[in-house]
Design an enzyme around this catalytic site. Structure first.
Site, PDB file in Angstrom:
ATOM      1  N   GLU A  30      -9.972 -10.408  -7.566  1.00  0.00           N
ATOM      2  CA  GLU A  30      -8.966  -9.344  -7.388  1.00  0.00           C
ATOM      3  C   GLU A  30      -7.826  -9.476  -8.407  1.00  0.00           C
ATOM      4  OE1 GLU A  30      -7.819  -9.473  -3.248  1.00  0.00           O
ATOM      5  OE2 GLU A  30      -9.733  -8.635  -2.587  1.00  0.00           O
ATOM      6  N   TYR A  56     -12.351  -1.805  -3.793  1.00  0.00           N
ATOM      7  CA  TYR A  56     -12.898  -1.995  -2.436  1.00  0.00           C
ATOM      8  C   TYR A  56     -14.423  -1.920  -2.400  1.00  0.00           C
ATOM      9  CZ  TYR A  56      -8.355  -2.082  -0.081  1.00  0.00           C
ATOM     10  OH  TYR A  56      -7.104  -2.443   0.379  1.00  0.00           O
ATOM     11  N   HIS A  63      -2.104  -5.567   1.582  1.00  0.00           N
ATOM     12  CA  HIS A  63      -3.409  -6.187   1.344  1.00  0.00           C
ATOM     13  C   HIS A  63      -3.207  -7.644   0.960  1.00  0.00           C
ATOM     14  CE1 HIS A  63      -7.397  -6.973  -0.368  1.00  0.00           C
ATOM     15  NE2 HIS A  63      -6.742  -7.594  -1.339  1.00  0.00           N
ATOM     16  N   LYS A  86       0.828  -1.217   0.000  1.00  0.00           N
ATOM     17  CA  LYS A  86       0.000   0.000   0.000  1.00  0.00           C
ATOM     18  C   LYS A  86       0.863   1.268   0.000  1.00  0.00           C
ATOM     19  CE  LYS A  86      -4.031  -2.181   2.192  1.00  0.00           C
ATOM     20  NZ  LYS A  86      -5.030  -2.094   3.293  1.00  0.00           N
ATOM     21  N   ASN A  98      -2.148   0.210   6.787  1.00  0.00           N
ATOM     22  CA  ASN A  98      -1.607  -1.020   7.370  1.00  0.00           C
ATOM     23  C   ASN A  98      -0.691  -1.795   6.416  1.00  0.00           C
ATOM     24  OD1 ASN A  98      -3.566  -1.873   5.640  1.00  0.00           O
ATOM     25  ND2 ASN A  98      -4.778  -2.990   7.147  1.00  0.00           N
TER      26      ASN A  98
HETATM   27  P1  IDP Z   1      -8.127  -6.836   5.596  1.00  0.00           P
HETATM   28  O1  IDP Z   1      -7.324  -5.917   4.698  1.00  0.00           O
HETATM   29  O2  IDP Z   1      -7.330  -7.301   6.785  1.00  0.00           O
HETATM   30  O3  IDP Z   1      -8.774  -7.972   4.824  1.00  0.00           O
HETATM   31  P2  IDP Z   1     -10.748  -5.559   5.652  1.00  0.00           P
HETATM   32  O4  IDP Z   1     -11.719  -5.643   6.797  1.00  0.00           O
HETATM   33  O5  IDP Z   1     -11.055  -6.310   4.403  1.00  0.00           O
HETATM   34  O6  IDP Z   1      -9.313  -5.955   6.238  1.00  0.00           O
HETATM   35  O7  IDP Z   1     -10.599  -4.015   5.314  1.00  0.00           O
HETATM   36  C1  IDP Z   1      -9.964  -3.601   4.124  1.00  0.00           C
HETATM   37  C2  IDP Z   1      -9.042  -2.448   4.445  1.00  0.00           C
HETATM   38  O8  IDP Z   1      -9.825  -1.340   4.920  1.00  0.00           O
HETATM   39  C3  IDP Z   1      -8.049  -2.697   5.579  1.00  0.00           C
HETATM   40  O9  IDP Z   1      -6.882  -3.370   5.155  1.00  0.00           O
HETATM   41  C4  IDP Z   1      -7.742  -1.298   6.044  1.00  0.00           C
HETATM   42  O10 IDP Z   1      -6.825  -0.628   5.180  1.00  0.00           O
HETATM   43  C5  IDP Z   1      -9.102  -0.639   5.925  1.00  0.00           C
HETATM   44  N1  IDP Z   1      -9.868  -0.722   7.179  1.00  0.00           N
HETATM   45  C6  IDP Z   1     -10.456  -1.818   7.728  1.00  0.00           C
HETATM   46  N2  IDP Z   1     -11.096  -1.525   8.889  1.00  0.00           N
HETATM   47  C7  IDP Z   1     -10.924  -0.189   9.056  1.00  0.00           C
HETATM   48  C8  IDP Z   1     -11.352   0.733  10.081  1.00  0.00           C
HETATM   49  O11 IDP Z   1     -12.014   0.375  11.064  1.00  0.00           O
HETATM   50  N3  IDP Z   1     -10.951   2.038   9.928  1.00  0.00           N
HETATM   51  C9  IDP Z   1     -10.224   2.470   8.851  1.00  0.00           C
HETATM   52  N4  IDP Z   1      -9.802   1.629   7.872  1.00  0.00           N
HETATM   53  C10 IDP Z   1     -10.146   0.329   7.977  1.00  0.00           C
HETATM   54 MG    MG Z   2     -10.198  -7.829   3.295  1.00  0.00          MG
END
Ligand code: IDP
Ligand code: MG
Length: 135
Positions: free
Chosen positions: A127, A50, A116, A10, A113
């Site tokens: 994807e 997304y 992905h 990212k 974070n």
């Molecule tokens: P993942 O990437 O671990 O699969 P997902 O729940 O699919 O997590 O969420 C996709 C992306 O959205 C996350 O990697 C993160 O960048 C962002 N995200 C998820 N939850 C939150 C939140 O509570 N606040 C802000 N961003 C979030």
């Molecule tokens: Mg996810």
């Protein structure tokens, strides 16, 4: 079973120059890299990727972030690639991710974070298609 997953380094991790370390870790974990390219998504492309999160409160901010800078999009292949890559990344929130995971090492916040990974065979196929579908 040998399978493929879609990984993204990212914008936060690209900006902090962690690409080399993350790619090294990918190879150390036994993945073959069957696709790798650098992109700068438009807001619309980030929204499309997304789309499953479009009702979430963080959708606007997430897609701003994901279109804020260059990303590296990879197709990774190995035995149990989907689960193994998610284990290598750690859980979504870097503050909760185990030491040694990529999100623990390189993530900044639950949104920023570092990386992905697809979460299931169907989403991995969708994807991979999103970024690598032949015209
Ligand atoms: P993942 O990437 O671990 O699969 P997902 O729940 O699919 O997590 O969420 C996709 C992306 O959205 C996350 O990697 C993160 O960048 C962002 N995200 C998820 N939850 C939150 C939140 O509570 N606040 C802000 N961003 C979030
Ligand atoms: Mg996810």
């Amino acid at each position: 079973m040998v399978e493929k997953t879609l990984a993204i380094i990212k914008p936060d991790a690209v900006k902090k120059k962690a690409v080399g370390k993350i790619v090294q870790r990918i190879e150390e974990e036994g993945f073959s890299i069957s696709g790798m390219k650098q992109l700068h998504l438009t807001k619309e492309e980030a929204e499309g990727f997304y789309i499953v999160h479009k009702e979430k409160s963080f959708y606007g901010s997430l897609t701003d972030f994901m279109s804020s800078g260059d990303i590296i999009v990879l197709v990774l292949e190995r035995e149990d690639a989907i689960a193994h890559w998610r284990k290598t990344m750690g859980v979504t929130d870097p503050a909760l991710a185990e030491p040694g995971t990529l999100r623990h090492s390189f993530g900044f916040s639950v949104e920023r974070n570092a990386c992905h990974g697809s979460d299931a065979p169907e989403t991995a196929a969708w994807e991979i298609d999103y970024f690598y579908k032949k015209p």
